[in-house]
Write a protein that holds these residues in place. Structure first.
Motif, short mmCIF file in Angstrom:
data_model
loop_
_atom_site.label_atom_id
_atom_site.label_comp_id
_atom_site.label_asym_id
_atom_site.label_seq_id
_atom_site.Cartn_x
_atom_site.Cartn_y
_atom_site.Cartn_z
N HIS A 63 0.80 -1.22 0.00
CA HIS A 63 0.00 0.00 0.00
C HIS A 63 0.83 1.28 0.00
O HIS A 63 0.28 2.37 0.14
CB HIS A 63 -0.94 0.01 1.21
CG HIS A 63 -2.02 -1.02 1.13
ND1 HIS A 63 -2.97 -1.03 0.12
CD2 HIS A 63 -2.31 -2.08 1.93
CE1 HIS A 63 -3.79 -2.05 0.31
NE2 HIS A 63 -3.41 -2.71 1.38
N TYR A 64 2.13 1.17 -0.13
CA TYR A 64 2.97 2.36 -0.18
C TYR A 64 4.32 2.02 -0.77
O TYR A 64 4.69 0.86 -0.92
CB TYR A 64 3.12 2.97 1.22
CG TYR A 64 3.80 2.09 2.24
CD1 TYR A 64 5.18 2.20 2.48
CD2 TYR A 64 3.08 1.15 2.98
CE1 TYR A 64 5.80 1.39 3.42
CE2 TYR A 64 3.69 0.35 3.92
CZ TYR A 64 5.05 0.47 4.13
OH TYR A 64 5.67 -0.33 5.06
N TYR A 85 1.81 6.94 -0.15
CA TYR A 85 0.80 5.98 0.27
C TYR A 85 -0.24 5.87 -0.84
O TYR A 85 -0.81 6.87 -1.27
CB TYR A 85 0.19 6.42 1.61
CG TYR A 85 1.24 6.41 2.71
CD1 TYR A 85 1.52 5.23 3.38
CD2 TYR A 85 1.98 7.55 3.02
CE1 TYR A 85 2.51 5.19 4.36
CE2 TYR A 85 2.96 7.52 3.99
CZ TYR A 85 3.22 6.34 4.66
OH TYR A 85 4.22 6.30 5.62
N ASP A 86 -0.45 4.64 -1.31
CA ASP A 86 -1.19 4.43 -2.55
C ASP A 86 -2.70 4.46 -2.41
O ASP A 86 -3.41 4.53 -3.42
CB ASP A 86 -0.78 3.10 -3.18
CG ASP A 86 0.67 3.12 -3.67
OD1 ASP A 86 1.17 4.22 -3.96
OD2 ASP A 86 1.29 2.04 -3.76
N ARG A 87 -3.22 4.36 -1.19
CA ARG A 87 -4.68 4.41 -1.05
C ARG A 87 -5.19 5.76 -1.54
O ARG A 87 -4.70 6.81 -1.13
CB ARG A 87 -5.09 4.18 0.41
CG ARG A 87 -4.80 2.77 0.92
CD ARG A 87 -5.32 2.61 2.34
NE ARG A 87 -5.06 1.27 2.87
CZ ARG A 87 -3.96 0.92 3.51
NH1 ARG A 87 -3.00 1.81 3.69
NH2 ARG A 87 -3.81 -0.31 3.96
N TYR A 89 -8.08 8.75 -2.13
CA TYR A 89 -9.23 9.37 -1.48
C TYR A 89 -9.77 10.46 -2.39
O TYR A 89 -9.15 10.83 -3.39
CB TYR A 89 -8.82 9.97 -0.13
CG TYR A 89 -8.17 8.97 0.81
CD1 TYR A 89 -8.93 8.25 1.72
CD2 TYR A 89 -6.79 8.76 0.79
CE1 TYR A 89 -8.34 7.34 2.59
CE2 TYR A 89 -6.20 7.84 1.64
CZ TYR A 89 -6.98 7.14 2.54
OH TYR A 89 -6.38 6.24 3.38
N ARG A 124 -3.99 11.70 -2.10
CA ARG A 124 -3.18 10.67 -1.46
C ARG A 124 -2.30 11.32 -0.40
O ARG A 124 -2.09 12.53 -0.41
CB ARG A 124 -2.31 9.93 -2.49
CG ARG A 124 -3.11 9.01 -3.40
CD ARG A 124 -2.17 8.21 -4.31
NE ARG A 124 -2.89 7.19 -5.07
CZ ARG A 124 -3.49 7.40 -6.23
NH1 ARG A 124 -3.46 8.60 -6.78
NH2 ARG A 124 -4.13 6.40 -6.85
N ASP A 157 1.41 3.71 8.08
CA ASP A 157 0.39 3.01 7.31
C ASP A 157 -0.51 2.19 8.23
O ASP A 157 -1.74 2.20 8.10
CB ASP A 157 1.05 2.11 6.27
CG ASP A 157 0.05 1.46 5.35
OD1 ASP A 157 -0.59 2.18 4.56
OD2 ASP A 157 -0.10 0.23 5.40
N LEU A 166 -9.63 0.75 8.39
CA LEU A 166 -9.44 0.17 7.06
C LEU A 166 -9.13 -1.31 7.09
O LEU A 166 -9.11 -1.95 6.05
CB LEU A 166 -8.31 0.90 6.33
CG LEU A 166 -8.51 2.40 6.12
CD1 LEU A 166 -7.27 3.00 5.45
CD2 LEU A 166 -9.75 2.68 5.28
N ASP A 169 -11.72 -3.52 5.45
CA ASP A 169 -11.72 -3.38 4.00
C ASP A 169 -10.62 -4.22 3.37
O ASP A 169 -10.81 -4.87 2.35
CB ASP A 169 -11.53 -1.91 3.60
CG ASP A 169 -12.72 -1.06 4.04
OD1 ASP A 169 -13.79 -1.63 4.25
OD2 ASP A 169 -12.55 0.16 4.15
N ASP A 170 -9.43 -4.23 4.00
CA ASP A 170 -8.31 -5.00 3.48
C ASP A 170 -8.61 -6.49 3.51
O ASP A 170 -8.26 -7.24 2.62
CB ASP A 170 -7.03 -4.70 4.28
CG ASP A 170 -6.39 -3.39 3.84
OD1 ASP A 170 -5.45 -2.97 4.52
OD2 ASP A 170 -6.85 -2.80 2.86
#
Length: 204
Positions: A63-64, A85-87, A89, A124, A157, A166, A169-170
Motif C-alpha cells: 500500500h505504499y 501511500y497508494d490508497r 481518497y 493521497r 500506514d 481500514l 476493508d483490506d
C-alpha cells in the motif's frame, strides 16, 4: 514491519585473527551516502528495491512505496526519503485526512505527513524525512536513521488503517501481491506525478 537494527550486518571488509570473532572495518570518519549505499542497506534489510527512471532508489510495499532521493550539490546536498501511500481518497475526504495528518505530526517525530491532490481530484498521503548531508554523516547514524525511517513509514500506514478502520476493508478485498518492484515503479499509482511535483517537500 519489524526491522531490528542490531540484526543488520555491518558494511565494509572484515579483519581479525583466525579463531577470533571478526570485527567490521567500518569507516572511521564521516561518509557521503549515495544510492549504492542505500541499495546495500536495503539488501541487508532483505527488502525488495529497484531504481526508477529518475535514478532514485525505490522500495515498494503493498500500500505504499519509499523513495530515496539525493538532491543538491556539495554541502547543500540533501537526502529525502519520501513515502507515497497508494490508497486513493476524494477531495471530500481531505478534511479528515488533514485532521489525521495533524494528529500524527503533532505526536510523532517522523515521517511528517501531508496530502497531495492530483489534477483529477484524487487525494493521497505523502510522508517525508530529510537529512542534510553537508560534509558527510556518521556511518552508524546513517544506517540507524534509514532503518528507523523505513520502519516509521510502515508504522504510519498501520496507524492510518486503525485510525480510519481500514483493516476490515483490506480483509474483504482480494489479496494483492506486492508485485515486481520494477513494475511497481512504472505503474506508480499516481505517486510518480506527486514525486515529480513535490520536490520542494511542501504539501497541497
Amino acid at each position: 514491519m519489524s526491522v531490528d537494527p542490531s540484526a543488520i550486518p555491518n558494511f565494509g571488509g572484515q579483519s581479525g585473527k583466525q579463531g577470533q570473532p571478526q570485527q567490521a572495518n567500518k569507516p572511521a570518519g564521516p561518509i557521503m551516502p549515495n544510492p549504492e549505499l542505500v541499495k546495500q542497506l536495503l539488501d541487508r534489510m532483505k527488502l525488495k528495491h529497484t531504481v526508477d527512471k529518475s535514478g532514485d532508489v525505490l522500495a515498494p510495499w503493498k500500500h505504499y512505496r519509499v523513495y530515496f532521493m539525493f538532491r543538491g550539490e556539495e554541502r547543500q546536498r540533501i537526502l529525502t526519503v519520501r513515502t507515497f501511500y497508494d490508497r486513493a481518497y476524494t477531495v471530500d475526504d481531505k478534511p479528515r485526512l488533514l485532521q489525521a495528518a495533524d494528529e500524527w505530526n503533532h505526536s510523532t517525530l517522523w515521517p511528517k505527513v501531508y496530502t497531495h491532490t492530483s489534477d483529477d481530484g484524487t487525494v493521497r498521503l505523502v510522508g517525508d524525512f530529510q537529512l542534510l548531508l553537508g560534509a558527510g554523516v556518521g556511518f552508524d547514524h546513517f544506517v540507524a536513521s534509514v532503518v528507523s525511517w523505513v520502519r516509521a513509514a510502515g508504522e504510519f500506514d498501520k496507524w492510518l488503517v486503525d485510525r480510519f478502520g481500514l483493516a476490515k476493508d483490506d480483509e474483504e478485498a482480494p489479496e494483492e501481491a506486492a508485485g515486481d518492484a520494477a513494475g511497481d515503479a512504472e505503474a506508480g499509482g499516481g505517486a510518480d506525478g506527486a514525486r515529480e511535483g513535490r520536490e520542494d517537500g511542501t504539501g497541497s
